[in-house]
Motif scaffolding. Structure first.
Motif: not given
Length: 64
Positions: A42-55
């Motif tokens: 879940i942490f990996v999914i959250l990090v990837v989601f946040c990076l995508g939203a920031a991009a």
């Protein structure tokens, strides 16, 4: 109407919470040159989601 919005927000929160509770297994993310990182799924999914939203936010700020 405000009550309906709060109910929808609570429902989404509980769906996300149960998803997080069910995905606590540790996963290994492998990088180049043998580097790797272990973290809960879940942490990996959250990090990837946040990076995508920031991009997406950064790209949307570009010239029109």
């Amino acid at each position: 109407m405000k009550t309906l919005i709060w109910i929808v927000k609570l429902l989404l929160f509980f769906v996300a919470l149960t998803f997080a509770v069910k995905n606590t297994d540790s996963v290994t993310v492998r990088y180049y040159l043998g580097a790797e990182w272990q973290a809960p799924l879940i942490f990996v999914i959250l990090v990837v989601f946040c990076l995508g939203a920031a991009a997406g936010a950064i790209v949307s700020l570009g010239p029109a």
